[in-house]
Design a protein around this motif. Sequence first.
Motif, PDB file in Angstrom:
ATOM      1  N   TRP A  23       0.828  -1.216   0.000  1.00  0.00           N
ATOM      2  CA  TRP A  23       0.000   0.000   0.000  1.00  0.00           C
ATOM      3  C   TRP A  23       0.856   1.258   0.000  1.00  0.00           C
ATOM      4  CZ3 TRP A  23      -4.276  -1.159  -1.985  1.00  0.00           C
ATOM      5  CH2 TRP A  23      -4.793  -2.449  -1.787  1.00  0.00           C
ATOM      6  N   ARG A  26       1.617   1.411  -3.788  1.00  0.00           N
ATOM      7  CA  ARG A  26       0.468   1.742  -4.639  1.00  0.00           C
ATOM      8  C   ARG A  26      -0.139   3.099  -4.295  1.00  0.00           C
ATOM      9  NH1 ARG A  26      -2.153  -1.507  -7.884  1.00  0.00           N
ATOM     10  NH2 ARG A  26      -4.028  -0.311  -7.449  1.00  0.00           N
ATOM     11  N   ASP A  27      -0.463   3.294  -3.026  1.00  0.00           N
ATOM     12  CA  ASP A  27      -1.263   4.466  -2.673  1.00  0.00           C
ATOM     13  C   ASP A  27      -0.420   5.691  -2.319  1.00  0.00           C
ATOM     14  OD1 ASP A  27      -3.518   3.022  -3.149  1.00  0.00           O
ATOM     15  OD2 ASP A  27      -4.052   2.680  -1.054  1.00  0.00           O
ATOM     16  N   HIS A  28       0.825   5.481  -1.903  1.00  0.00           N
ATOM     17  CA  HIS A  28       1.643   6.644  -1.548  1.00  0.00           C
ATOM     18  C   HIS A  28       2.698   6.968  -2.597  1.00  0.00           C
ATOM     19  CE1 HIS A  28      -0.076   7.345   2.449  1.00  0.00           C
ATOM     20  NE2 HIS A  28      -0.246   6.029   2.486  1.00  0.00           N
ATOM     21  N   LEU A  29       3.201   5.957  -3.294  1.00  0.00           N
ATOM     22  CA  LEU A  29       4.236   6.219  -4.307  1.00  0.00           C
ATOM     23  C   LEU A  29       3.691   6.149  -5.734  1.00  0.00           C
ATOM     24  CD1 LEU A  29       7.180   4.224  -2.663  1.00  0.00           C
ATOM     25  CD2 LEU A  29       6.806   6.698  -2.658  1.00  0.00           C
ATOM     26  N   GLY A  30       2.430   5.731  -5.874  1.00  0.00           N
ATOM     27  CA  GLY A  30       1.830   5.702  -7.208  1.00  0.00           C
ATOM     28  C   GLY A  30       2.378   4.610  -8.104  1.00  0.00           C
ATOM     29  N   THR A  32       1.571   1.583  -9.307  1.00  0.00           N
ATOM     30  CA  THR A  32       0.392   0.713  -9.318  1.00  0.00           C
ATOM     31  C   THR A  32       0.600  -0.571 -10.114  1.00  0.00           C
ATOM     32  OG1 THR A  32      -0.446   1.997 -11.172  1.00  0.00           O
ATOM     33  CG2 THR A  32      -1.238   2.611  -8.993  1.00  0.00           C
TER      34      THR A  32
ATOM     35  N   MET B   1       2.669  11.918  -5.989  1.00  0.00           N
ATOM     36  CA  MET B   1       1.245  11.705  -6.313  1.00  0.00           C
ATOM     37  C   MET B   1       1.017  11.915  -7.814  1.00  0.00           C
ATOM     38  SD  MET B   1      -1.879  11.187  -5.037  1.00  0.00           S
ATOM     39  CE  MET B   1      -1.807  11.604  -3.288  1.00  0.00           C
ATOM     40  N   ILE B   2       0.487  10.927  -8.457  1.00  0.00           N
ATOM     41  CA  ILE B   2       0.184  11.084  -9.878  1.00  0.00           C
ATOM     42  C   ILE B   2      -1.133  11.841 -10.005  1.00  0.00           C
ATOM     43  CG2 ILE B   2      -0.475   9.843 -11.980  1.00  0.00           C
ATOM     44  CD1 ILE B   2       1.444   7.675 -11.188  1.00  0.00           C
ATOM     45  N   GLY B 211       3.613  -3.341 -16.070  1.00  0.00           N
ATOM     46  CA  GLY B 211       2.862  -2.640 -15.029  1.00  0.00           C
ATOM     47  C   GLY B 211       2.114  -1.409 -15.509  1.00  0.00           C
ATOM     48  N   ASP B 218      -6.300   0.863 -10.385  1.00  0.00           N
ATOM     49  CA  ASP B 218      -5.156   1.756 -10.560  1.00  0.00           C
ATOM     50  C   ASP B 218      -5.562   3.215 -10.792  1.00  0.00           C
ATOM     51  OD1 ASP B 218      -3.613  -0.538 -10.375  1.00  0.00           O
ATOM     52  OD2 ASP B 218      -3.582  -0.844 -12.543  1.00  0.00           O
ATOM     53  N   ARG B 220      -6.298   6.888 -10.236  1.00  0.00           N
ATOM     54  CA  ARG B 220      -5.842   7.774  -9.159  1.00  0.00           C
ATOM     55  C   ARG B 220      -6.121   9.234  -9.496  1.00  0.00           C
ATOM     56  NH1 ARG B 220      -0.550   7.897  -7.371  1.00  0.00           N
ATOM     57  NH2 ARG B 220      -1.085   7.556  -5.207  1.00  0.00           N
ATOM     58  N   ILE B 226      -9.507   6.627  -0.443  1.00  0.00           N
ATOM     59  CA  ILE B 226      -9.765   5.194  -0.597  1.00  0.00           C
ATOM     60  C   ILE B 226     -10.790   4.770   0.444  1.00  0.00           C
ATOM     61  CG2 ILE B 226      -8.752   2.880  -0.711  1.00  0.00           C
ATOM     62  CD1 ILE B 226      -7.342   4.706  -2.643  1.00  0.00           C
ATOM     63  N   ARG B 268      -6.426   7.956   3.041  1.00  0.00           N
ATOM     64  CA  ARG B 268      -5.602   8.203   1.850  1.00  0.00           C
ATOM     65  C   ARG B 268      -5.080   6.911   1.245  1.00  0.00           C
ATOM     66  NH1 ARG B 268      -5.992  13.073  -0.739  1.00  0.00           N
ATOM     67  NH2 ARG B 268      -6.105  14.733   0.819  1.00  0.00           N
ATOM     68  N   ASP B 269      -5.075   5.863   2.045  1.00  0.00           N
ATOM     69  CA  ASP B 269      -4.636   4.582   1.511  1.00  0.00           C
ATOM     70  C   ASP B 269      -5.544   3.476   2.040  1.00  0.00           C
ATOM     71  OD1 ASP B 269      -3.270   3.089   3.887  1.00  0.00           O
ATOM     72  OD2 ASP B 269      -2.479   5.134   3.982  1.00  0.00           O
ATOM     73  N   TYR B 270      -5.518   2.354   1.336  1.00  0.00           N
ATOM     74  CA  TYR B 270      -6.422   1.247   1.640  1.00  0.00           C
ATOM     75  C   TYR B 270      -6.155   0.661   3.019  1.00  0.00           C
ATOM     76  CZ  TYR B 270      -8.363  -3.480   1.428  1.00  0.00           C
ATOM     77  OH  TYR B 270      -9.039  -4.635   1.701  1.00  0.00           O
ATOM     78  N   TRP B 271      -4.888   0.508   3.360  1.00  0.00           N
ATOM     79  CA  TRP B 271      -4.551  -0.160   4.620  1.00  0.00           C
ATOM     80  C   TRP B 271      -5.044   0.644   5.823  1.00  0.00           C
ATOM     81  CZ3 TRP B 271      -1.128   1.058   8.700  1.00  0.00           C
ATOM     82  CH2 TRP B 271      -0.897   0.001   9.602  1.00  0.00           C
TER      83      TRP B 271
END
Lengths: 172, 716
Positions: A23, A26-30, A32, B1-2, B211, B218, B220, B226, B268-271
């Motif tokens: 995570w 994926r969610d912090h560094l993008g 994916t 952040m993309i 990827g 994916d 974003r 999330i 901000r994140d899934y976890w």
Amino acid sequence: MIELTVNNRKLQLDVAEQMPLLWALRDHLGLTGTKFGCGAGLCGACTVHLDGKAIRSCVTPISSAQGKRITTIEGLSAVSDHPVQLAWIAEDVPQCGYCQSGQIMQAVALLAETPQPSEQQIEQAMAGNLCRCGTYNRIKSAIRRAAKSNESMAVAAVNTALVDNEATEVRS
Amino acid sequence: MISRREFLTVSLATGGGLLLGFSTASQAETAPASVVPAVASGKDFAPNAWVRIAPDGQITLVVSASEMGQGAMTALPMLIAEELDAEWGRFNTEFAPANQAYANPLLGGQITGGSATVRGFYTKMREVGATAREMLLQAAAKQWSVSANALITEPGRVVHPGSGRIALYGELAEAAASVPVPGSVMLKSEKDFRIIGKPTPRLDTPIKVNGQAGFGIDARPEDLRIATIERCPVFGGKVKSFDATAAKAVKGVLAVIGLDHGVAVLARDYWTAEQGRQQLKIDWDLGPLADLSSEGITRMLRAGVETKARPAAKHGQGAGALPSAGSKKIFRAVYQVPYLAHTCMEPMNCTAAVTADGVTVWAPTQAQGNAQRAAAKAAGVDASKVMVHTTFLGGGFGRRSESDFVTEAVQLAKQHGHPVKVIWSRPDDVQHDYYRPIAYNELSAELDAHGMPKTWVHRIAGPSIWSRIAPARVKNGIDPSAVEGAADLPYAIPNLEVTYALIDPGVPVGFWRSVGHSQNAYVVECFLDELAAQSGQDPFEYRKKLLKDQPRYLAVLEKAAEMANWGKPLPKRHHHGIAVAKAFGSYCAQVAEVSIESGKPRVHKVHCAIDCGVAVNPSGVEAQMQSAIVYGLTAALSGKITLKNGRVQQQNFNDYPALRIDEMPEIAVAIIGSGVESGHTLGGVGEPGLPPIAPAVVNALRAATGKPQRELPIRL
């Protein structure tokens, strides 16, 4: 702050130590390309390398990745020409493609350790990576094909090992 | 952040999203005017909603079906490129937005399912390409003052053989844009195909090995939150009240939002969202299904199979031809199959942004129209205000024809005021599916003096998919999906009766790869094998006799038997089983070579023969046969969803396993190209490979053990 080296870049990340590496990627560094499949180390979709070894990033706390080299599918090769990627293309392996980042990372780790794997070694190494589309036979063909081009792969592995110490970024 | 812009750019580059130069002759009422991107350039040649050629030569082909692994993103452009005479691979592809213009002609809606993509678009996409080519020819003819009949095309260009003049398609684009669209076009005959029928590497392979392919999960967009949702563990249950204090105290949790069927935690994140979710205290109204159990469901089905039976098919005297009930001449069996989950590798998810201007949805969906309507309803806006970006799908198998995940994302995005991506955990996915229906089957048969079936009676009981999705399809109590492959039995049996009892225990059911064929092929092909054994006959020869007036069935059956060397000696303790089925317009036969190792079935090899009329991409057809066999084998060996206290008992790949590489059989595929110009129907390929595998394996096991397997999954 957690210090990480991801795909040869040094990064600092302000997240909880117990957060699974998946995570953070994926969610912090993008990044994916690494996928979420089960959250319990059962399917292999989240496979990345930690110091060259295949690990399940969904059950690896980010704290245990500190000071180690993390390689994701995005870092395997700048132009998608890693011998295993080329073998995957030649055998036209993917269907939905969702599990393939994990499959490829697992296969790269296998071939780094066992350049000429037997059928049994391929099956053992890949048995933790699920594919619901049933690409297994083409995966086997691709691994056999990559094994044949092993000299060039040894070169690629050396390139990956060259850590670029210049870029340090802070992400949150 | 993309950023959102970057995500879209990536999606574009990888064929995964936004349609830029949308231009269509048939403007549908649902076209979201405010969000349809501008037509790329007045100088582009865009004769229809699928082809766009820019003056710089860039060709863009729009893919009107979702890419979920089945190869639509390659097969549909093959059809267009064949008739357009485009250079293969020298074009971009884009996924179509939600728009009725892109409806599958066979299904009437923008749905990717029913193995209908190539079948539905086979003629349409060729016409689309031929139309564009004809207009390019006309443009060249005008420029060169020659007759269009004097011109030919070579891949990517128009040629005037008389003078040697050549114009690339891009050079003709601007002129072609003002040529009137022809009313009708000539299509190539099968023998002239240059692209169709050639094994063709998938267009999406390069971005699926690095990827870059953008799946739903994916997405974003900027300022994304999330969400993870704790849903009522019992189907149909609702939230009575909840205490979010502890959840909100988790560092990083941004909001807790109550929905009808569950409570969402956002971060901000899934976890982090999951950490919050674990702290929720929810009081549920469990509803009427809180006592439901697998045993109870089976009792319901058994009790109703005769009393609630409605006629689905009958010829000869039907069940009336059977001897009286107590007769020893009647051969009987009960066959049962369980509920099955889909477990797509990509867990359910959807991303939505709701603003004053409208709704934007990024969805891994098999049904853009349904997704658009669900989003509109959830946001309380008109469908024309909803833009659906179709991403790549990490598996579909029917599960992603539903829109429950879209509704959730839009509800949360609207309430929260920021873009939201809802991600399901694997247990969420296993426990809140629309399952393959459970089925209970009673079969009776009487054999004639030669051991051939004289009378066949098949009574089916189970829940109905169409009752929820399109009740009008259920006529006289018969859900066609529940009896497909059973009511249309191909075997020459003088007296036949098939009945269906629609019994709904309340567990949600939906389309699962090959739908009713997934269970009915198993039931009828295994029961038939039992009859062959009963009369001491070879199961392959037995089928041949019963199929003597069914040439396409016979052809695949004989081909699979030939591939397997049916009847010839096998390695020690290995056994063959055979089965054949027609589903979604295609005929498929399989022979499985099986042994028992350490008390477990081991499938060594599967020989598969398929007749789908025309194999547009033989490499793709081969892959789909392998894929369907693995999906069906997983179900046959281990697939079973059970219920206790109204709750699904399985939750992840440990207790709902999937076939792994070390259990994978060798698979040999033969494609019988019967051609459609001969009058044969065009068949699908995504699903038809599945129905024969379970019965082929089970029949091999019966050959090995002498015992039938009348319940799936297989238990030795």
